[in-house]
Design a protein around this motif. Structure first.
Motif, short mmCIF file in Angstrom:
data_model
loop_
_atom_site.label_atom_id
_atom_site.label_comp_id
_atom_site.label_asym_id
_atom_site.label_seq_id
_atom_site.Cartn_x
_atom_site.Cartn_y
_atom_site.Cartn_z
N THR B 320 -37.99 63.80 -41.98
CA THR B 320 -38.25 62.81 -43.28
C THR B 320 -39.04 63.71 -44.08
OG1 THR B 320 -40.15 62.21 -41.77
CG2 THR B 320 -38.08 60.82 -41.72
N GLY B 321 -39.22 63.08 -45.16
CA GLY B 321 -39.93 63.51 -46.34
C GLY B 321 -39.38 64.71 -47.23
N ALA B 322 -38.42 65.12 -46.83
CA ALA B 322 -37.62 66.26 -47.54
C ALA B 322 -36.59 65.54 -48.57
CB ALA B 322 -36.68 67.14 -46.61
N VAL B 323 -36.57 66.20 -49.45
CA VAL B 323 -35.66 65.64 -50.81
C VAL B 323 -34.00 66.00 -50.49
CG1 VAL B 323 -34.97 65.65 -53.18
CG2 VAL B 323 -37.38 65.72 -52.60
N ARG B 324 -33.46 64.89 -50.34
CA ARG B 324 -31.86 65.31 -49.97
C ARG B 324 -31.05 64.98 -51.35
NH1 ARG B 324 -30.49 63.16 -44.53
NH2 ARG B 324 -32.04 63.78 -43.07
N GLY B 325 -30.10 65.54 -51.22
CA GLY B 325 -29.20 65.25 -52.28
C GLY B 325 -27.79 65.55 -51.70
N THR B 326 -26.54 65.59 -52.51
CA THR B 326 -25.33 65.57 -52.44
C THR B 326 -24.95 66.73 -53.43
OG1 THR B 326 -25.03 63.29 -51.82
CG2 THR B 326 -23.01 64.80 -51.96
N VAL B 327 -24.07 67.90 -52.95
CA VAL B 327 -23.58 68.73 -54.01
C VAL B 327 -22.36 68.17 -54.81
CG1 VAL B 327 -22.49 70.94 -54.17
CG2 VAL B 327 -24.43 70.82 -52.73
N LEU B 328 -22.46 68.30 -55.96
CA LEU B 328 -21.40 67.55 -56.92
C LEU B 328 -20.26 68.88 -57.20
CD1 LEU B 328 -23.01 65.12 -59.36
CD2 LEU B 328 -22.13 64.64 -56.94
N SER B 329 -21.01 69.85 -57.48
CA SER B 329 -20.06 70.89 -57.77
C SER B 329 -20.73 72.36 -57.47
CB SER B 329 -19.69 71.07 -59.23
OG SER B 329 -20.74 71.18 -60.09
N ALA B 330 -20.01 73.35 -57.32
CA ALA B 330 -20.55 74.48 -56.99
C ALA B 330 -19.70 75.76 -57.84
CB ALA B 330 -20.48 75.18 -55.62
N GLY B 331 -20.39 76.52 -58.88
CA GLY B 331 -19.64 77.38 -59.52
C GLY B 331 -20.04 78.99 -59.16
N TYR B 332 -19.07 79.58 -58.71
CA TYR B 332 -19.28 80.75 -58.02
C TYR B 332 -19.38 81.73 -59.43
CZ TYR B 332 -18.59 85.30 -55.81
OH TYR B 332 -18.72 86.74 -55.43
N ALA B 333 -20.32 82.43 -59.66
CA ALA B 333 -20.75 83.42 -60.59
C ALA B 333 -21.13 84.69 -60.24
CB ALA B 333 -21.68 82.81 -61.66
N GLY B 334 -20.47 85.33 -59.10
CA GLY B 334 -20.86 86.74 -58.87
C GLY B 334 -22.11 86.83 -58.09
N GLU B 335 -23.02 87.16 -58.80
CA GLU B 335 -24.46 87.32 -58.18
C GLU B 335 -24.97 85.84 -57.80
OE1 GLU B 335 -26.89 89.45 -61.01
OE2 GLU B 335 -25.19 91.01 -61.23
N THR B 336 -24.70 84.77 -58.45
CA THR B 336 -25.29 83.57 -58.05
C THR B 336 -24.26 82.43 -58.03
OG1 THR B 336 -25.51 83.06 -60.43
CG2 THR B 336 -27.35 84.30 -59.38
N VAL B 337 -24.57 81.35 -57.41
CA VAL B 337 -23.79 80.30 -57.29
C VAL B 337 -24.61 79.21 -57.96
CG1 VAL B 337 -22.54 78.60 -55.88
CG2 VAL B 337 -22.79 80.86 -54.97
N ALA B 338 -23.77 78.37 -58.96
CA ALA B 338 -24.62 77.37 -59.77
C ALA B 338 -24.13 75.97 -59.39
CB ALA B 338 -24.47 77.22 -61.26
#
Lengths: 266, 391, 343
Positions: B320-338
């Protein structure tokens, strides 16, 4: 296939005829210049350079050549000296009424020479400057300055104004910047403006007719007066010589500039 | 004057005998309330710019195109006449000095090299204007070209040079006169990406070696942050914030700065009180978040900035107390994922950026928990803080 | 080299640092690097924009002055003189009476002779313009479209006559059109004519010679006005099934019309004021405004009448140019739609 070949042939014939029409007087002049008659006739009956000799022997032509040459050189010089600063102001500075001034500098091109000739006669006669070198030069100045302003403006527009700013930041004052940076950049436009002014002045007939008299007769006027009363091939020879001269001038200038340009980039 | 003891470009002087004052020393270049209005245009191009650059430092003026940064630079150079305000260099007011007496080295965006002169004569131009004796001139030109590593191209025509080489010639030409201030206008924008990185280092090296006080103008935040000692962010003719690159990036004062320099989540909320250095801000869907920065009075509206890469994601657990969310989209960009993450059921959308290779990426629809360290949320003032500047 | 010495610049210009260090006010508002602290610009600087350096207006004036003086002396002032002269009256023996009256205007406009001159000027202008357009259009169209490697040579050939003075070219035409000229000799030699054709010393000859003399101008104006002519359009129309004649009528002609219009204006205006060709080929029998102005001014010494004729010629010019601008706008409107053309 046949139709298109036919129409292509027809097109070639039409174009050839039109080109012949366009070049007819030049061809005739060239042919006549080698004739040996004392009057104009066709076809020519012999080949001789007599007519060319006559040109050089003709006092009116020789004097006219000198008058036109001096007038054209002085006109071109004055047109450049007055036109270049104007072009500089019109392209490099922002000031009120700029477009009106620009229009004013181009407006002489819209006025027929016959009217300008009369106008100049009216204003130069009382001074009196008609029939003098100065009269001719002033008369030709108004119609040549617009060409200088135009060609020099064009090359100023294509020259990088940042280079001038760079020179100023490096310690060059206004005149030094112009002399060492702007002028080299616009040299081609400057030369062609000067050459155009020279050739226009050298060829100017109608205005000169009004402001010249007995003493200072430029070549085109001398030729016109000659042609009006006599028709012999010497005028043809003279025309050929003048064409050769202007071609040589144009080629020399083009070559000189072209050479410099290739040196610069190559 | 005899310039015998003067620094030569290729051999920077040793630390001076007088006490070097690394921080807080007297400013060398000072702009005081610079304003530029153009007749016939409403609104000023530059609306009151104050800046100070310490001797030997490099300041970047960063902003979007049309923000007035180039006009500011041109006012320093004297190429644009300010409507109001003063420019001082080394304590001397040069506002009314003509361009050619200002002793500024300017590198233009287009380099503005003289096309009819060769490399050496381009560089020599400023020295010739200063009537430098022949022998000195030759030596200084050679040294300046060595400094930019173009000694072997002295005789070349400008048209024969690559963009990067032209850039170096422009630098050498500006530096050889040992200007009071070096001004660079978008110095790298005409170079391709690879060359740009190399020239960035080059300019930094040359600036360090010569120790010339430098102002450069750019729209590229990477350039500004990586090269400059200090960055001034400009917008709509005003300085939004001045600070070290770290200040600007980590502690933006305004939402414009936060958005323009890097990516940012900007969350509107209400201040609910203080907790030590932090202001507690009630944010929609995120609860009460302590945020550092200029405190906001209780009950006031506050905007919290959260950088996407400062947010960590983990698979949703029962805590409890944690912030929760749902991933809407994920964009792979090599070094990072947005990622785009919806907080709660109808909470705000957050941009989250995670490095690849550290954890299994989340797919769209994944339930996640969002966490960030204490220092990540920052208070920023809003756009209408703009009017504050005019007071 | 220890490049990152804290403040190498201090060593640079030894005499300088004390000066700058002695400015305690220099840590200005923005100099205090408060983290995240927004600067507080002291808005309008202390100094009002007083007169600094040289104002651009004054520099511009100084640069423009020689050119404007030249224009004033050699162009504007003389034209004003013409206007002024047209309001004077001529008396016998070349004496000019200084007045401000329209008497000379009414004299000229009340005389059938001058109306004939005006009529012949316009007739010549229209005929020359039509002929020039007809003979120049095919050449210009060809030059604009051809991809032949001879193209630049052919363009140079088309404008080469401009290098030769119109006096010389008119002289060439005299040799072609005269009773003993090329045309008549040829026709006679072929036994086609008994009596020589009258091709010189009349309007016909002037029209023929003028047409050739203005042809290079027309071709140049057309080529530069044909900019919109894209061969791909013709191919597209042909691919859509349009026969050649339709392609020409529906595609080529409308697209080349602006260039034709410019050429028409240029030729018309040039021929209205042309002097050399009417005088030489006309042989004293073709009277147009230009020859009349010269004769009145130089031979008859009747400057007021010459001035009135000049003013009339300028008026015709004004009308023609206005018509051209109107036609150009109408054409433009057809291309871009009425809404855009107006803005």
């Amino acid at each position: 296939m046949n139709v298109s070949r036919l129409s292509r042939a027809a097109r070639s014939v039409v174009l050839t005829v039109l080109y012949l029409f366009l070049l007819a007087p030049i061809i005739i002049v060239l042919v006549e210049s080698f004739d040996n008659a004392t009057y104009l006739r066709f076809p020519p009956e012999g080949f001789t350079l007599d007519a060319y000799r006559q040109v050089f022997a003709n006092e009116a032509f020789r004097e006219g050549f000198q008058v036109s040459g001096v007038t054209a050189a002085a006109t071109a010089l004055l047109a450049v000296l007055t036109g270049v600063p104007a072009a500089l102001a019109l392209t490099r500075l922002r000031f009120r009424g700029r477009s009106a001034v620009e229009a004013a500098f181009l407006s002489p091109l819209l006025v027929p020479h016959i009217v300008l000739g009369l106008a100049l006669l009216l204003i130069l006669a009382p001074i009196p400057l008609t029939d003098t070198y100065w009269g001719l030069i002033l008369a030709h100045l108004g119609v040549t300055v617009p060409y200088v302003v135009r060609t020099v403006s064009a090359s100023l527009v294509s020259a990088d104004p940042r280079a001038e700013e760079a020179a100023r930041t490096l310690g060059a004052g206004g005149f030094t910047t112009f002399w060492r940076i702007t002028l080299p950049a616009i040299r081609p436009g400057l030369f062609s403006g000067g050459v155009i002014a020279f050739l226009l002045s050298f060829d100017e007939t109608v205005i000169s007719l009004f402001v010249s008299g007995q003493n200072t007769v430029p070549l085109p006027v001398a030729v016109l007066q000659y042609v009006e009363y006599r028709s012999d091939p010497s005028v043809a020879s003279l025309s050929v010589l003048l064409v050769l001269l202007s071609v040589v001038v144009v080629v020399l200038v083009e070559r000189g500039l072209g050479l410099r340009r290739t040196l610069r980039s190559g | 004057m005899a310039d015998a003891p003067a620094r030569t470009p290729s051999a920077p002087a040793a630390p001076a005998g007088d006490t070097p004052s690394p921080e807080g020393s007297a400013a060398h270049l000072v702009l005081d309330g610079l304003v530029k209005t153009y007749p016939g245009k409403d609104g000023a191009a530059v609306r009151g710019v104050d800046l100070a650059v310490e001797r030997g430092r490099m300041l970047a003026v960063l902003g979007p195109s049309g923000c007035g940064k180039s006009t500011t630079l041109r006012m320093i150079a004297g190429l644009v006449e300010p409507t109001a305000g003063r420019v001082r260099v080394g304590g001397r007011d040069i506002t009314d000095a003509p361009v050619h007496r200002r002793d500024m080295g300017v590198v233009f965006q287009s380099y503005a090299l003289f096309p009819h002169l060769d490399v050496a004569r381009n560089v020599a131009f400023g020295l010739e204007m200063r009537k430098t004796p022949k022998a000195d001139l030759k030596r200084k030109v050679a040294e300046a070209l060595e400094l930019v590593r173009l000694g072997h191209l002295a005789g070349r025509r400008i048209a024969q040079l690559s963009g990067g080489q032209q850039q170096r010639v422009a630098l050498a030409r500006a530096l050889v006169v040992e200007p009071a201030v070096l001004l660079l206008d978008e110095p790298l924008s005409n170079l391709d990406a690879q060359l740009r990185a190399a020239m960035r280092d080059e300019i930094c090296r040359i600036q360090r070696e010569t120790g010339v006080t430098t102002v450069f103008v750019t729209h590229d935040q990477q350039e500004a942050l990586s090269m400059a000692d200090r960055v001034a962010v400009m917008n709509h003719g005003r300085i939004e914030q001045t600070g070290s690159p770290e200040d600007i990036y980590e502690r933006p004062a305004r939402s414009f700065v936060a958005r323009f320099v890097g990516r940012a989540n900007l969350l509107p909320g209400t201040a609910e009180g203080q907790d030590g250095d932090h202001t507690l801000v009630a944010l929609d869907g995120l609860g009460r978040v302590p945020a550092a920065g200029e405190p906001v009075a209780r009950g006031g509206t506050a905007t919290v900035m959260l950088r996407p890469h400062r947010i960590a994601l983990s698979p949703a657990a029962g805590g409890t107390g944690a912030v929760r969310g749902t991933v809407l989209s994920a964009g792979y960009a090599g070094e990072t994922v947005a990622y785009r993450v919806r907080v709660g059921d109808d909470g705000p959308l957050l941009d989250v950026e995670r490095p690849t290779g550290t954890q299994e990426p989340f797919g769209p629809g994944a339930e996640v928990e969002l966490t960030w360290d204490h220092a990540a949320p920052r208070l920023v003032s809003d756009e209408d803080g703009d009017s504050e500047g005019s007071r | 080299m220890t490049a990152d010495s804290p403040d190498p610049a201090h060593a640079r210009t030894p005499p300088d640092p004390p000066a700058s260090a002695g400015t305690p006010e220099s840590p200005g508002p923005a100099a205090t690097p408060g983290s995240g602290g927004a600067p507080h610009p002291s808005a309008a600087g202390p100094a009002p924009a007083a007169t600094r350096r040289r104002s651009p207006g004054r520099v511009a004036f100084a640069l423009l002055l020689p050119g404007l003086l030249a224009l004033l002396l050699t162009y504007a002032l003389p034209l004003v003189w013409v206007l002024r002269m047209s309001l004077n009256e001529a008396e016998d023996g070349g004496v000019i009476r200084q007045t401000l009256s329209v008497a000379t205007f009414t004299h000229v406009l009340g005389s059938s002779h001058y109306w004939n001159v005006i009529g012949q000027t316009l007739e010549l202008g229209v005929l020359v313009t039509l002929c020039t357009l007809v003979v120049s259009y095919p050449v210009a169209l060809f030059l604009a479209r051809t991809t032949s490697r001879w193209r630049s040579l052919l363009v140079a050939l088309a404008v080469a006559p401009l290098l030769i003075s119109s006096v010389a070219r008119t002289f060439g035409w005299m040799a072609i059109l005269g009773t003993q000229g090329v045309v008549n000799k040829t026709l006679d030699g072929l036994g086609l004519t008994d009596t020589p054709l009258h091709l010189a010393n009349n309007l016909t000859g002037v029209v023929i010679a003028s047409t050739e003399i203005y042809m290079p101008f027309a071709i140049l104006a057309m080529i530069s006005g044909f900019g919109r002519l894209d061969p791909a359009l013709e191919h597209a129309a042909a691919a859509l099934g349009a026969p050649r004649r339709t392609v020409f009528r529906r595609i080529v002609l409308p697209l080349t019309l602006p260039g034709v219009l410019t050429a028409a204006l240029l030729v018309f205006v040039l021929s209205l004021s042309g002097y050399v060709t009417p005088r030489l080929i006309g042989g004293g029998r073709v009277f147009v405004l230009a020859t009349e102005i010269y004769d009145e001014a130089i031979t008859a010494l009747n400057w007021p009448v010459a001035a009135v004729l000049s003013v009339l010629l300028l008026a015709v010019f004004g009308v023609v140019i206005s018509l051209y601008l109107w036609a150009q706008k109408a054409l433009e409107a057809r291309f871009t739609g009425p809404g855009e053309a107006r803005s």
